[in-house]
Design a protein around this motif. Structure first.
Motif, mmCIF file in Angstrom:
data_model
loop_
_atom_site.group_PDB
_atom_site.id
_atom_site.type_symbol
_atom_site.label_atom_id
_atom_site.label_comp_id
_atom_site.label_asym_id
_atom_site.label_seq_id
_atom_site.Cartn_x
_atom_site.Cartn_y
_atom_site.Cartn_z
ATOM 1 N N HIS A 118 0.675 -1.275 0.295
ATOM 2 C CA HIS A 118 -0.416 0.004 -0.049
ATOM 3 C C HIS A 118 1.253 1.328 0.236
ATOM 4 N N GLN A 119 2.227 0.999 0.787
ATOM 5 C CA GLN A 119 3.197 2.228 0.366
ATOM 6 C C GLN A 119 3.525 2.735 -0.587
ATOM 7 N N HIS A 120 3.383 1.437 -1.723
ATOM 8 C CA HIS A 120 3.348 1.792 -2.795
ATOM 9 C C HIS A 120 2.427 2.367 -3.925
ATOM 10 N N ILE A 121 1.179 1.787 -4.028
ATOM 11 C CA ILE A 121 0.357 1.782 -4.694
ATOM 12 C C ILE A 121 -0.946 2.663 -4.257
ATOM 13 N N GLY A 122 -1.272 3.201 -2.709
ATOM 14 C CA GLY A 122 -1.757 3.712 -2.251
ATOM 15 C C GLY A 122 -2.820 4.749 -3.100
ATOM 16 N N ASP A 123 -1.431 5.726 -4.029
ATOM 17 C CA ASP A 123 -1.988 6.643 -4.329
ATOM 18 C C ASP A 123 -2.094 7.165 -5.996
ATOM 19 N N GLN A 124 -2.107 5.748 -6.474
ATOM 20 C CA GLN A 124 -2.517 4.884 -7.517
ATOM 21 C C GLN A 124 -4.011 4.909 -8.295
ATOM 22 N N PHE A 125 -4.208 4.795 -6.937
ATOM 23 C CA PHE A 125 -5.994 4.672 -7.105
ATOM 24 C C PHE A 125 -6.889 4.385 -5.471
ATOM 25 N N GLU A 126 -7.869 4.759 -5.933
ATOM 26 C CA GLU A 126 -8.491 4.653 -4.378
ATOM 27 C C GLU A 126 -8.584 3.416 -3.696
ATOM 28 N N ILE A 127 -7.607 3.228 -2.919
ATOM 29 C CA ILE A 127 -7.910 1.720 -1.651
ATOM 30 C C ILE A 127 -7.961 1.929 -0.764
ATOM 31 N N LYS A 128 -9.504 0.836 0.008
ATOM 32 C CA LYS A 128 -9.861 1.593 1.460
ATOM 33 C C LYS A 128 -9.783 -0.426 1.778
ATOM 34 N N MET A 129 -8.618 -0.223 3.159
ATOM 35 C CA MET A 129 -8.850 -1.702 3.671
ATOM 36 C C MET A 129 -9.945 -1.693 4.851
ATOM 37 N N PHE A 130 -10.156 -3.169 5.272
ATOM 38 C CA PHE A 130 -11.326 -3.445 6.007
ATOM 39 C C PHE A 130 -11.129 -4.830 6.176
ATOM 40 N N ASP A 131 -11.550 -5.434 7.792
ATOM 41 C CA ASP A 131 -11.416 -6.464 8.028
ATOM 42 C C ASP A 131 -12.323 -7.888 7.507
ATOM 43 N N GLU A 132 -13.468 -7.173 6.993
ATOM 44 C CA GLU A 132 -14.809 -8.064 6.540
ATOM 45 C C GLU A 132 -15.055 -7.868 5.562
ATOM 46 N N GLU A 133 -15.385 -9.220 4.707
ATOM 47 C CA GLU A 133 -16.228 -8.779 3.457
ATOM 48 C C GLU A 133 -17.504 -7.712 3.054
ATOM 49 N N GLN A 134 -18.229 -8.123 3.956
ATOM 50 C CA GLN A 134 -19.583 -7.179 3.296
ATOM 51 C C GLN A 134 -19.346 -5.589 3.758
ATOM 52 N N PRO A 135 -18.801 -5.702 4.725
ATOM 53 C CA PRO A 135 -18.714 -4.242 4.265
ATOM 54 C C PRO A 135 -17.243 -3.476 3.539
ATOM 55 N N ALA A 136 -16.614 -4.522 2.897
ATOM 56 C CA ALA A 136 -15.578 -3.487 1.806
ATOM 57 C C ALA A 136 -15.938 -3.753 0.678
ATOM 58 N N LEU A 137 -17.568 -4.476 0.200
ATOM 59 C CA LEU A 137 -18.456 -5.455 -0.681
ATOM 60 C C LEU A 137 -19.384 -3.350 -0.422
ATOM 61 N N GLU A 138 -19.866 -3.308 -0.132
ATOM 62 C CA GLU A 138 -21.094 -1.998 0.249
ATOM 63 C C GLU A 138 -20.264 -0.178 0.062
ATOM 64 N N TRP A 139 -19.126 -0.882 0.500
ATOM 65 C CA TRP A 139 -17.931 0.090 -0.032
ATOM 66 C C TRP A 139 -17.857 0.379 -1.427
ATOM 67 N N LEU A 140 -17.615 -0.877 -1.783
ATOM 68 C CA LEU A 140 -16.962 -0.666 -3.336
ATOM 69 C C LEU A 140 -17.904 -0.636 -4.665
ATOM 70 N N LEU A 141 -19.218 -1.031 -4.449
ATOM 71 C CA LEU A 141 -20.601 -0.788 -4.732
ATOM 72 C C LEU A 141 -20.868 1.258 -4.383
ATOM 73 N N GLN A 142 -20.849 1.594 -3.927
ATOM 74 C CA GLN A 142 -20.587 2.840 -3.693
ATOM 75 C C GLN A 142 -20.077 3.987 -4.935
#
Length: 145
Positions: A118-142
């Motif tokens: 993430h230190q190398h690619i975090g500014d290349q596109f929008e990345i958000k980190m999660f501990d669980e799949e469901q909130p990760a998917l909800e964020w992604l679809l928004q």
């Protein structure tokens, strides 16, 4: 369709020579996102094989969202970070990736591998980190709406 498969996903499973599954790649039927579910111990070869398949998926049908799921990943995979930074990231950006939700591995070594990346690619596109799949998917679809 196999038992347990979702009718809304197109699925490809990758196996190591010993038969262990190391990646399940799925594209939502409506092409809203691609889900990469990494499983077990990864090597440079498995990361390259899965990453190359993902770039081919984008060439076939561009998709701006990736759900990169490490929930079942075991151990470090930072041996692949140079390849991801130098080869994979520029290519997927060129092919239209804009958003990545990252479900972190439960173990410290998998988390450390991603944080180093993430230190190398975090500014290349929008990345958000999660501990669980469901909130990760909800964020992604928004994203991008």
């Amino acid at each position: 369709m196999k038992k347990g498969e979702s009718p809304s996903m197109i699925i490809k499973e990758f196996k190591k020579p010993n038969g262990d599954t190391f990646l399940i790649a799925e594209r939502a039927e409506d092409n809203s996102y691609i889900h990469a579910r990494w499983i077990g111990i990864q090597t440079l070869e498995t990361v390259k094989e899965g990453g190359t398949f993902y770039t081919n998926m984008l060439r076939e049908n561009p998709c701006p969202r990736l759900l990169n799921n490490h929930k079942e990943l075991i151990g470090p995979w930072d041996i692949a970070n140079d390849w991801i930074v130098q080869t994979w990231t520029p290519l997927v950006m060129q092919l239209g990736l804009k958003y990545m939700s990252q479900v972190l591995a439960p173990g410290i070594y998998g988390k450390m591998s991603f944080h180093q990346l993430h230190q190398h690619i975090g500014d290349q596109f929008e990345i958000k980190m999660f501990d669980e799949e469901q909130p990760a998917l909800e964020w992604l679809l928004q994203t991008g709406k």
